[in-house]
Design an enzyme around this catalytic site. Sequence first.
Site, PDB file in Angstrom:
ATOM      1  N   SER A 168      26.494 -20.820  34.134  1.00 58.04           N
ATOM      2  CA  SER A 168      25.204 -20.144  34.283  1.00 58.04           C
ATOM      3  C   SER A 168      24.382 -20.234  33.007  1.00 58.04           C
ATOM      4  O   SER A 168      24.907 -20.074  31.900  1.00 58.04           O
ATOM      5  CB  SER A 168      25.436 -18.671  34.635  1.00 58.04           C
ATOM      6  OG  SER A 168      24.266 -17.918  34.386  1.00 58.04           O
ATOM      7  N   TYR A 191      18.113 -21.740  34.263  1.00 58.53           N
ATOM      8  CA  TYR A 191      17.004 -20.856  34.607  1.00 58.53           C
ATOM      9  C   TYR A 191      15.791 -21.431  33.908  1.00 58.53           C
ATOM     10  O   TYR A 191      15.705 -21.431  32.688  1.00 58.53           O
ATOM     11  CB  TYR A 191      17.294 -19.417  34.171  1.00 58.53           C
ATOM     12  CG  TYR A 191      18.067 -18.655  35.213  1.00 58.53           C
ATOM     13  CD1 TYR A 191      17.617 -18.607  36.523  1.00 58.53           C
ATOM     14  CD2 TYR A 191      19.230 -17.973  34.889  1.00 58.53           C
ATOM     15  CE1 TYR A 191      18.313 -17.911  37.495  1.00 58.53           C
ATOM     16  CE2 TYR A 191      19.931 -17.274  35.858  1.00 58.53           C
ATOM     17  CZ  TYR A 191      19.455 -17.250  37.153  1.00 58.53           C
ATOM     18  OH  TYR A 191      20.140 -16.562  38.117  1.00 58.53           O
ATOM     19  N   THR A 217      18.088 -23.269  39.650  1.00 59.70           N
ATOM     20  CA  THR A 217      18.092 -22.096  40.535  1.00 59.70           C
ATOM     21  C   THR A 217      16.652 -21.676  40.824  1.00 59.70           C
ATOM     22  O   THR A 217      15.875 -21.416  39.902  1.00 59.70           O
ATOM     23  CB  THR A 217      18.902 -20.950  39.902  1.00 59.70           C
ATOM     24  OG1 THR A 217      20.271 -21.351  39.874  1.00 59.70           O
ATOM     25  CG2 THR A 217      18.782 -19.663  40.720  1.00 59.70           C
ATOM     26  N   LYS A 281      19.231 -25.148  43.874  1.00 61.00           N
ATOM     27  CA  LYS A 281      20.034 -24.022  44.406  1.00 61.00           C
ATOM     28  C   LYS A 281      19.121 -22.861  44.797  1.00 61.00           C
ATOM     29  O   LYS A 281      18.197 -22.518  44.070  1.00 61.00           O
ATOM     30  CB  LYS A 281      21.014 -23.544  43.328  1.00 61.00           C
ATOM     31  CG  LYS A 281      21.798 -22.287  43.708  1.00 61.00           C
ATOM     32  CD  LYS A 281      22.853 -21.945  42.665  1.00 61.00           C
ATOM     33  CE  LYS A 281      23.690 -20.739  43.047  1.00 61.00           C
ATOM     34  NZ  LYS A 281      23.077 -19.461  42.749  1.00 61.00           N
ATOM     35  N   HIS A 305      21.667 -16.335  46.771  1.00 58.65           N
ATOM     36  CA  HIS A 305      22.055 -15.720  45.499  1.00 58.65           C
ATOM     37  C   HIS A 305      23.034 -14.557  45.743  1.00 58.65           C
ATOM     38  O   HIS A 305      23.003 -13.529  45.054  1.00 58.65           O
ATOM     39  CB  HIS A 305      20.801 -15.229  44.763  1.00 58.65           C
ATOM     40  CG  HIS A 305      20.895 -15.304  43.266  1.00 58.65           C
ATOM     41  ND1 HIS A 305      20.298 -16.289  42.520  1.00 58.65           N
ATOM     42  CD2 HIS A 305      21.513 -14.508  42.360  1.00 58.65           C
ATOM     43  CE1 HIS A 305      20.529 -16.087  41.235  1.00 58.65           C
ATOM     44  NE2 HIS A 305      21.274 -15.012  41.111  1.00 58.65           N
TER      45      HIS A 305
HETATM   46  C1  LIG Z   1      27.499 -11.195  38.844  1.00 60.78           C
HETATM   47  C2  LIG Z   1      26.739 -12.374  39.404  1.00 60.78           C
HETATM   48  C3  LIG Z   1      25.924 -13.104  38.559  1.00 60.78           C
HETATM   49  C4  LIG Z   1      25.224 -14.204  39.048  1.00 60.78           C
HETATM   50  N1  LIG Z   1      24.483 -14.947  38.183  1.00 60.78           N
HETATM   51  C5  LIG Z   1      23.892 -16.085  38.622  1.00 60.78           C
HETATM   52  C6  LIG Z   1      23.251 -16.945  37.705  1.00 60.78           C
HETATM   53  O1  LIG Z   1      23.216 -16.692  36.500  1.00 60.78           O
HETATM   54  N2  LIG Z   1      22.676 -18.079  38.203  1.00 60.78           N
HETATM   55  C7  LIG Z   1      22.704 -18.411  39.545  1.00 60.78           C
HETATM   56  O2  LIG Z   1      22.168 -19.428  39.950  1.00 60.78           O
HETATM   57  N3  LIG Z   1      23.339 -17.608  40.428  1.00 60.78           N
HETATM   58  C8  LIG Z   1      23.933 -16.471  39.995  1.00 60.78           C
HETATM   59  N4  LIG Z   1      24.626 -15.698  40.892  1.00 60.78           N
HETATM   60  C9  LIG Z   1      24.712 -16.123  42.309  1.00 60.78           C
HETATM   61  C10 LIG Z   1      25.923 -17.039  42.565  1.00 60.78           C
HETATM   62  O3  LIG Z   1      25.741 -18.303  41.980  1.00 60.78           O
HETATM   63  C11 LIG Z   1      26.165 -17.264  44.066  1.00 60.78           C
HETATM   64  O4  LIG Z   1      24.963 -17.712  44.668  1.00 60.78           O
HETATM   65  C12 LIG Z   1      26.680 -16.043  44.816  1.00 60.78           C
HETATM   66  O5  LIG Z   1      27.450 -15.203  43.994  1.00 60.78           O
HETATM   67  C13 LIG Z   1      27.516 -16.484  46.004  1.00 60.78           C
HETATM   68  O6  LIG Z   1      27.894 -15.401  46.775  1.00 60.78           O
HETATM   69  P1  LIG Z   1      29.371 -14.726  46.727  1.00 60.78           P
HETATM   70  O7  LIG Z   1      29.402 -13.896  45.485  1.00 60.78           O
HETATM   71  O8  LIG Z   1      29.353 -13.902  47.979  1.00 60.78           O
HETATM   72  O9  LIG Z   1      30.409 -15.806  46.754  1.00 60.78           O
HETATM   73  C14 LIG Z   1      25.326 -14.565  40.420  1.00 60.78           C
HETATM   74  C15 LIG Z   1      26.161 -13.836  41.266  1.00 60.78           C
HETATM   75  C16 LIG Z   1      26.869 -12.752  40.775  1.00 60.78           C
HETATM   76  C17 LIG Z   1      27.786 -11.994  41.698  1.00 60.78           C
HETATM   77  O1  LIG Z   2      22.787 -11.107  38.468  1.00 58.89           O
HETATM   78  C1  LIG Z   2      22.444 -12.216  38.891  1.00 58.89           C
HETATM   79  O2  LIG Z   2      22.526 -12.522  40.092  1.00 58.89           O
HETATM   80  C2  LIG Z   2      21.906 -13.235  37.973  1.00 58.89           C
HETATM   81  O3  LIG Z   2      21.487 -14.270  38.426  1.00 58.89           O
HETATM   82  C3  LIG Z   2      21.855 -12.994  36.511  1.00 58.89           C
HETATM   83  C4  LIG Z   2      20.700 -13.374  35.818  1.00 58.89           C
HETATM   84  C5  LIG Z   2      20.621 -13.128  34.449  1.00 58.89           C
HETATM   85  C6  LIG Z   2      21.678 -12.503  33.804  1.00 58.89           C
HETATM   86  C7  LIG Z   2      22.825 -12.145  34.486  1.00 58.89           C
HETATM   87  C8  LIG Z   2      22.926 -12.389  35.859  1.00 58.89           C
END
Ligand SMILES: Cc1cc2nc3c(=O)[nH]c(=O)nc-3n(C[C@H](O)[C@H](O)[C@H](O)COP(=O)(O)O)c2cc1C
Ligand SMILES: O=C(O)C(=O)c1ccccc1
Length: 417
Positions: A168, A191, A217, A281, A305
């Site tokens: 990420s 991002y 994303t 994405k 997401h």
């Molecule tokens: C704690 C957390 C942080 C996330 N941070 C990002 C991120 O920084 N960038 C991103 O593209 N998606 C982020 N996501 C989304 C995940 O890439 C993904 O789309 C999603 O978690 C999939 O669903 P699931 O948790 O049900 O498997 C985040 C998800 C969670 C749970």
């Molecule tokens: O929480 C999230 O889903 C996420 O994409 C994110 C974005 C910046 C910092 C930490 C998580």
Amino acid sequence: MDETRRNFLGATAFGLGSLPFVTSAAAQTAADAPADAGGAEAGATSAVQASDYGASTADQPLDIVSLERLDAAVKEAIPEAGYEFVSGGAGDEWTLHENRRAFDDFRIEPKRLRGVSPEVDLSIELLGQSLPFPIFTAPMGAHGMVHEEAEVATARGTGMAGTLYCSSGASHRTLEEIAEATQGPKWFQLYWNNDTEVTRSLLDRAKAAGYSAIVLTADALGPGQPDDFKAMGSPFRPDMVFGNHDPERGGSGNFFDQKLDLDTDAIKFIKDQTGLPVIVKGLLRADDADRSISAGADAIQVSNHGGRQIDGVPASIAALPDVVATVDGRVPVIMDGGVRRGIDVVRALAMGADAVAVGRPVLYGLGLGGAQGVQSVLEHLRAELQSAMLLSGAAKLADLDPSFINLVGASAEANRS
Ligand SMILES: Cc1cc2nc3c(=O)[nH]c(=O)nc-3n(C[C@H](O)[C@H](O)[C@H](O)COP(=O)(O)O)c2cc1C
Ligand SMILES: O=C(O)C(=O)c1ccccc1
């Protein structure tokens, strides 16, 4: 607002400035620490201890019965703030739950007496990388909320399972540290930043660090803010800054200044800058997939997401068939959102996905077992997929197609035609 606070959360960039920042007195002390302490060093010198968060330091394999039970176990084991941040979704969490429920609309119609060998080959090729099974770690930010080693442990554990780590852009550790930690394939999730030089610098660093593709994303405004986490005052760790932050450029927005005003030109920019494949994405619509491919996208990741951004949108698995039909084999399609069982992977692949990404369960493995816990989660899913393939009567991944699925609901006819 003091520098450390800005560096840490980017409260200005996220429009969260009015929210209480931390809850504990110790955390407040750390938030007031000198700005030049910066990053991991701030953790070493600050008054905030891991125990203030209860963030795990464990490194152990996990004996996993199911990922649902893992969720229940981690809820008891890690601090409430970490659990609520990771587990929750946006708004009423309708989409969060729908991501799971909608898999039930895709009933598997198993094929029998087909002489399927127990040695199902689960390996795939994805954008030039070989994966031993079609499951990988979704990009997630802020792993320090659940484990002291943060993304370094997650990347190591993913590599130990042999699969792809998607790093990420909002990680607590630097993209270089994370790249070094995994022996497996790796992608960098960007991002987009409205300061083009910040975006360019991140892309150059990602390429230099050996990431083999860039994930753009397109569906997020900032960190997820589930209501239960917000009600606690959004207690992000003030002692861990986001690792890709470049203090030279000042402020916090330099790792996340995405206002969603980007368009498909961003795809070309990334390709021109890096020469690497680009995965878009966060798409749920077939027309957006088509526009992205026309602009040069090398893969599409159908995702909402994890239900953390806009509530009320369809489940990823529900959005998948239309996207697959429009993409029509031009590029690989990945999906994520609610994948918790081997049968979910069978259903997604049967409906045309080439691979799936898994989010929260990986962080639960991290919280309970560090790198080895992450490895256990991915290997558990691999084992479930192996038996789901046998029980479905699919000899190899390429055999999976919509004939294995009875799609319940209005679009069932469309699916069969
Ligand atoms: C704690 C957390 C942080 C996330 N941070 C990002 C991120 O920084 N960038 C991103 O593209 N998606 C982020 N996501 C989304 C995940 O890439 C993904 O789309 C999603 O978690 C999939 O669903 P699931 O948790 O049900 O498997 C985040 C998800 C969670 C749970
Ligand atoms: O929480 C999230 O889903 C996420 O994409 C994110 C974005 C910046 C910092 C930490 C998580």
